[in-house]
Each structure stands twice: as structure tokens, then as C-alpha cells.
Design a protein around this motif. Structure first.
Motif, short mmCIF file in Angstrom:
data_model
loop_
_atom_site.label_atom_id
_atom_site.label_comp_id
_atom_site.label_asym_id
_atom_site.label_seq_id
_atom_site.Cartn_x
_atom_site.Cartn_y
_atom_site.Cartn_z
N TRP A 356 -11.50 -10.34 -2.33
CA TRP A 356 -11.58 -9.21 -3.27
C TRP A 356 -10.65 -8.08 -2.84
O TRP A 356 -9.93 -7.50 -3.66
N LEU A 357 -10.62 -7.80 -1.53
CA LEU A 357 -9.79 -6.72 -1.00
C LEU A 357 -8.31 -7.03 -1.25
O LEU A 357 -7.54 -6.15 -1.68
N GLU A 358 -7.92 -8.27 -1.02
CA GLU A 358 -6.52 -8.66 -1.23
C GLU A 358 -6.15 -8.59 -2.71
O GLU A 358 -5.07 -8.11 -3.07
N THR A 410 -4.06 -3.03 6.78
CA THR A 410 -2.85 -3.66 6.23
C THR A 410 -2.68 -3.34 4.75
O THR A 410 -1.61 -2.93 4.29
N HIS A 411 -3.77 -3.50 3.98
CA HIS A 411 -3.69 -3.29 2.53
C HIS A 411 -3.45 -1.82 2.18
O HIS A 411 -2.69 -1.52 1.25
N VAL A 412 -4.08 -0.92 2.93
CA VAL A 412 -3.89 0.52 2.65
C VAL A 412 -2.45 0.92 2.89
O VAL A 412 -1.85 1.67 2.10
N ASN A 414 0.15 -0.99 2.64
CA ASN A 414 0.94 -1.55 1.53
C ASN A 414 0.83 -0.67 0.28
O ASN A 414 1.82 -0.43 -0.41
N VAL A 415 -0.39 -0.19 0.01
CA VAL A 415 -0.61 0.65 -1.17
C VAL A 415 0.16 1.97 -1.04
O VAL A 415 0.83 2.40 -1.98
N VAL A 416 0.09 2.60 0.14
CA VAL A 416 0.78 3.88 0.35
C VAL A 416 2.29 3.71 0.24
O VAL A 416 2.97 4.50 -0.43
N GLU A 417 2.81 2.66 0.88
CA GLU A 417 4.26 2.44 0.84
C GLU A 417 4.72 2.17 -0.58
O GLU A 417 5.75 2.69 -1.03
N CYS A 418 3.94 1.37 -1.31
CA CYS A 418 4.29 1.07 -2.71
C CYS A 418 4.25 2.34 -3.55
O CYS A 418 5.12 2.55 -4.40
N TYR A 419 3.25 3.20 -3.31
CA TYR A 419 3.13 4.44 -4.07
C TYR A 419 4.36 5.33 -3.85
O TYR A 419 4.95 5.84 -4.81
N ARG A 459 -3.95 9.47 5.98
CA ARG A 459 -4.35 9.78 7.36
C ARG A 459 -5.08 8.61 8.03
O ARG A 459 -5.34 8.65 9.23
N PHE A 460 -5.41 7.59 7.27
CA PHE A 460 -6.06 6.41 7.84
C PHE A 460 -5.11 5.68 8.79
O PHE A 460 -5.52 5.20 9.84
N GLN A 461 -3.85 5.58 8.40
CA GLN A 461 -2.79 5.01 9.25
C GLN A 461 -1.67 6.04 9.32
O GLN A 461 -0.53 5.79 8.90
#
Length: 592
Positions: A356-358, A410-412, A414-419, A459-461
Motif C-alpha cells: 500500500w505504501l509503495e 525511501t518513499h518520502v 522520492n515524493v519530496v524530490e518529485c515535488y 524535516r523527516f529526511q
């Protein structure tokens, strides 16, 4: 009233609603027609005239005026009627709808339905007859298809009427009636809505396609209205889409927990088109938001959550219905709502959580890349990730799915970089569209919604995110300095077209990075116990670049005697950054 007077009223109504006078003797303006027709609402003595119009007139506009006038007279002069008179009027209107409703225009039908629901509300405690409207409407549902549609419309209006305060009545009166309605009728109405959906799904109702569409719309609207009811008198703000906890009564438990309910709504979502499909998704959002205490045990709640997560996984895998913008928006709301109502410790224990997370990560990045279709929905997805990462410190790493924290990291990222990449890319896309696309930087509402949710995620990563931002910021700053060196003291508007366009792209991209840095810096909390080591250093590293940008803009402006101005969007972004920096670092004592 006689036939001649009726003809005159019909002529006035025609003039009021169409602007065309059918009278041959005089020409009347709309204002004059409205003034004369309003006299029907001046006294309770005009009720017989209104009934005469309803009984005799063939003009839909005259029927509308008569119905609206009756509603106004009943509301205003309620205390002038005996209980018997009130019941007579109520029965008259209900009988009129039963006999003539299917043949009337929608606007007349709705007006008459509003009238019967208003009488029901005002007379709720007068006599048991008023409290039996649900039973009376059940007869409509069991008659012809057109009567069934009419019955669902009555129930929809009844729920609205009993949920929304009426002008001229105290809040205490409203709540007393509303609570009684909730306890006596609302659950049965909710079941009627779901039963109709089930009958449509299993083809127990024989109707043509158009009738099926209308029945589905009305039944789903009724389901949503029942779930949205103000159960405990909190008077929720209807101007916001944010759903609070649904305080459904305990006796609703069996239906909410029933797997058939969620399966029915998901099936309707998957197999219909908007607006039915997005209404089904809206009902799912509300069911997922029911209070925790409705479930008898944690095990029951886990089973319910597992079923919802499984349904969402299937929709994400197949991208079911997400090509429709209305469906897509409601689905983003569902994802954003999921973590708000369930703890991360519960989510990680569900079967298939990592899958689900992926899928959620893939859906989020896909949505962000297609920002031009999802500007008003992105903040719901960012809210989901923000709530997930905010809850990580409260969940033991060995709880639930193995490696769930690492997967989230990892997913967060990816989301930030994509944003960041997508928002930078949006600048050139908007510029080349020549006005066909709206600039996300100019949509203050959506922009601030997104900025409010970024700090927690970034701030998470934080160190990794800082490196991503710096890797984008520095090359852009070098290009911008070089370009401004060529322009010197001349204005951007007077530069060659290709230079002006390049300046606009660079300034737009720097504006995005400045907003993002401002949001992250503004998210620093001195009172937080979870501030990572060296976070102030990372804040300083990002702030240094924004301050250098501001210094360069100021230097160019000063040297050109005010001619060399930057894009106003970039200047506003800088102000946003300084506002946040000032709040966090220059007035730290306000945090105490």
C-alpha cells in the motif's frame, strides 16, 4: 380566486421568469410582476389562493410561485395555525406530490418537497403524524420508479431540513428537533439509501438507464447526507472539505462494520461514472472517519481497516476511475483522511501495508508530475505523508511490517524530490502555454496549503532534502547572476525576447525554491523534543542562499535606479521566507 384571476397570476409568473408578458392589455416589467406576486406571501389568508393555483393551474411557473408562497406563509405564520390545520396542509401537499409529482418540472417538485419538509420540521413535536413522514415516503419507494425517485428526493431534503437551522428559530429549538429526528428516523433513512443502492446493484429494480442514473445519484446523495449529519450539535464548518470524526450513534455499528457496506460503495465507485462514482467515494471517506469507539474492540477496528486498505490497494493497482477529475479529487481526500483517523501503529499491522505504501508513493509522484490536473488535490496527498512521518517516533520499529520505517524514508524522499522537480518544471510549462494554464504560484490558496504541509515531510529526511534543494538552487543562482550581469541596469521588459523569457523561467524557479525554503525554515520548532542534531546548520545553509538571492536582487534594483526589478512572484516568495525566518529565529522568545 376565479379562473380570470388565475390567468392573471399565470401571466405575471410568465413575465417574472421568462421576461415575456402574455397579457395583451398591458406591458408589465419583471419588477412589477414580482411586486404583485409577493402579495401572495403577505398574509395567511392567501393560503386558499395558493392551493387554488396548485389545483387548477397548468403553468409550471405559477405552481412554483404558489409553492414558494406557501412555504413562506407556513414559516412566517406558523403559530397562527391549529395543529389540525397544519396536518391538513401537510397531507394536502404530500397527496399533491403523490398524484402529480412525476409530471411536474424538477424546480416545482423541489419547492413542494421543501414545503412538506418544512412543515414536518416545524410541527415535529405537535403530533406523531409529522414524525411518520419516513413511513409515508416508504410508500413512494414501493410504487413506480418515478415515485421512488420522488421519495428519495423527499428524504434528501428532509435530512437537510432537520440538519440545518431555520431562520427565526432558536438553536435550542433546532437541536431538540434535530436530536429527536436523529434518534427516531435517521438510521432508517440511511438504511433506505443503502437498500436502494443494493437493489440497483443486484438489478432488483427494473428501470431504464436514465432512471437508474437518477436513482443512484439520489441514493448516494442520501447516504452521504446521513453520514454528514450533525450528530452531536457541533455545527461543523460547511465551507471546508476537511472531514472531522463522524459521531455515528452506536446502533449504526452493524451497518458500518458490515463488509457488504464498503463492498457496495466500492463496487458503485468502480462501475459507474461521475457524479455517482465520486459520491460513492465521498461516502467511503465518511465511513472511514467514524469514531473509534463505535467498534466494540480493537480487533473489529483492525478488520475494518484491513478491508478498507485492501480496497484502496486494488483501486491503486488498477487506477480504477482515476481518469475522472472528480473521482481523483475524492480519492486523494480518502488517502489524506486515512492517517487522520487511524494511527500509524494500526496501519503498519494491516496486511499488505508495504505494498500500500509503495502504491501510494507511486500515485503521489504521478499526481505531482501531472500537477496541472491536480493542483487542488496535491495538498491532501502531502497531508497523508506529513501525518505518516509525524507519527514515526511513536511507533516501535519492530511493530507490524518489517522495515516499514526504512520503506517510509525511501518513499518520502522520492515524493519530496518529485515535488521539487515538478514545481520547478511547472514554470516553463506555464510560460510556454501562453495563458492556457494557470500558474500554481498565483493560486495562493493551494500554494499555502502545500507549504503548510511541507516542513514535516522535508524535516523527516532533512539532510537529504537539503542536499536536493542545494543541488537545484546553486546552478540556478549561477545562471541568474550571469543573466543579470548581462542585463546590468536595463529592465527585463526591454531585453530581447529570449533573454526576458529565460529571466522569467529562472525567477519563477527561484521563487519556488524560496517558498520551499521559507516553509521548511518556518517549520522549525524550538519546543519540539525531536529536533535533529545540526538542523539549525541546515536551516542556515538554505537561508544563506535565499539571503544571497535577496541581496543580488536589491543590488540590481539600487544600481538601476529602480528600473531592474525582479518578478513580483519572486519578491512575494522572499517576503514569505523573511516572515517565517523572523518568526522562528528573530523572535524565539515568543515560542516560550
Amino acid at each position: 380566486m376565479d379562473d380570470a384571476q388565475l390567468a392573471q397570476v399565470e401571466s405575471l409568473c410568465e413575465t417574472l421568469y421568462t421576461g415575456v408578458s402574455t397579457a395583451t392589455s398591458e406591458t408589465i416589467s419583471r419588477e412589477e410582476a414580482q411586486s404583485r406576486l409577493l402579495s401572495l406571501q403577505s398574509s395567511a389568508s392567501f393560503i386558499p389562493q395558493c392551493q387554488y393555483i396548485l389545483d387548477r393551474s397548468k403553468s409550471q411557473y405559477a405552481l412554483l410561485v404558489a409553492s414558494n408562497s406557501l412555504t413562506e406563509l407556513i414559516t412566517t405564520h406558523w403559530n397562527n395555525f391549529t395543529i389540525a390545520q397544519r396536518i391538513d396542509i401537510r397531507n394536502y401537499v404530500l397527496g399533491y406530490l403523490a398524484n402529480n409529482g412525476p409530471n411536474l418540472q424538477d424546480f416545482v417538485t423541489l419547492s413542494l418537497i421543501k414545503l412538506v419538509c418544512r412543515i414536518t420540521k416545524l410541527g415535529w413535536f405537535d403530533d406523531t403524524t409529522h414524525r411518520e413522514l419516513t413511513e409515508d415516503v416508504t410508500k413512494f419507494l414501493q410504487a413506480t420508479i418515478d415515485h421512488c425517485i420522488l421519495g428519495l428526493k423527499i428524504l434528501n431534503q428532509l435530512v437537510d431540513e432537520l440538519n440545518i437551522p431555520t431562520s427565526g428559530r432558536t438553536l435550542t429549538q433546532h437541536r431538540k428537533t434535530s436530536v429527536s429526528f436523529r434518534d427516531l428516523c435517521l438510521f432508517k433513512i440511511f438504511q433506505l439509501g443503502l437498500t436502494t443502492l443494493k437493489q440497483l446493484q443486484t438489478r432488483q429494480i427494473t428501470a431504464n438507464h436514465q432512471q437508474e442514473v437518477i436513482l443512484g445519484e439520489q441514493a448516494l446523495a442520501l447516504t452521504v447526507r446521513c453520514l454528514n449529519f450533525d450528530f452531536i450539535g457541533t455545527n461543523p464548518d460547511e465551507s471546508t472539505e476537511d472531514v472531522g470524526t463522524i459521531q455515528a450513534p452506536t446502533n449504526w455499528k452493524s451497518v458500518i462494520q458490515d463488509p457488504g457496506t464498503t463492498d457496495l460503495l466500492l463496487d458503485f465507485y468502480a462501475n459507474t461514472e461521475p457524479p455517482r462514482s465520486n459520491k460513492a467515494m465521498e461516502a467511503m471517506i465518511l465511513i472511514c472517519s467514524v469514531r473509534r469507539s463505535l467498534f466494540p474492540s480493537d480487533k473489529d477496528r483492525e478488520i475494518f481497516l484491513g478491508r478498507v486498505m485492501s480496497g484502496i490497494r486494488e483501486l491503486l493497482k488498477n487506477q480504477t476511475g482515476l481518469q475522472h477529475q472528480d473521482n481523483y479529487h475524492q480519492f486523494c481526500r480518502l488517502l489524506g483522511r486515512l492517517k487522520a483517523n487511524y494511527q500509524l501503529s494500526e496501519l503498519v499491522k494491516t496486511e499488505g501495508y508495504l505494498e500500500w505504501l509503495e502504491l501510494a508513493s507511486s500515485f503521489t509522484t504521478q499526481s505531482i508530475r501531472n500537477w496541472q490536473y491536480s493542483t487542488n488535490s496535491i495538498h491532501y496527498l502531502l497531508a497523508l505523508w506529513g501525518r505518516l512521518v509525524a507519527a514515526v517516533p511513536y511507533v516501535r520499529p519492530d511493530t507490524g511490517a518489517k522495515g516499514h520505517v526504512q520503506a517510509l524514508e525511501t518513499h518520502v524522499l522520492n515524493v519530496v524530490e518529485c515535488y521539487i522537480e515538478s514545481m520547478l518544471g511547472s514554470v516553463e510549462t506555464v510560460l510556454r502555454s501562453e495563458g492556457a494554464l494557470e500558474d500554481p504560484l498565483e493560486d495562493d490558496g493551494s500554494l499555502m496549503e502545500q507549504m503548510d504541509r511541507l516542513p514535516t515531510i522535508c524535516r523527516f529526511q532533512y539532510r537529504s532534502v537539503t542536499n536536493i534543494i542545494i543541488a537545484k538552487f546553486d546552478p540556478l543562482m549561477d545562471k541568474y547572476r550571469e543573466l543579470m550581469g548581462h542585463l546590468m541596469t536595463s529592465s527585463t521588459e526591454n531585453a530581447p525576447q529570449n533573454v526576458a523569457q529565460q529571466a522569467a523561467i529562472l525567477e519563477g524557479q527561484l521563487a519556488w525554491l524560496t517558498y520551499i525554503v521559507g516553509a521548511i525554515v518556518g517549520g522549525h520548532s524550538w519546543s519540539s523534543t525531536r529536533i535533529g542534531d545540526g538542523e539549525e546548520t541546515l536551516d542556515a545553509s538554505l537561508s544563506k542562499r535565499v539571503l544571497q538571492l535577496a541581496q543580488g536582487i536589491d543590488y540590481r534594483l539600487t544600481n538601476s535606479n529602480g528600473v531592474g526589478k525582479a518578478d513580483p512572484k519572486l519578491e512575494v516568495a522572499l517576503l514569505y521566507y523573511f516572515q517565517n525566518f523572523r518568526r522562528v529565529y528573530m523572535f524565539m522568545w515568543e515560542q516560550a
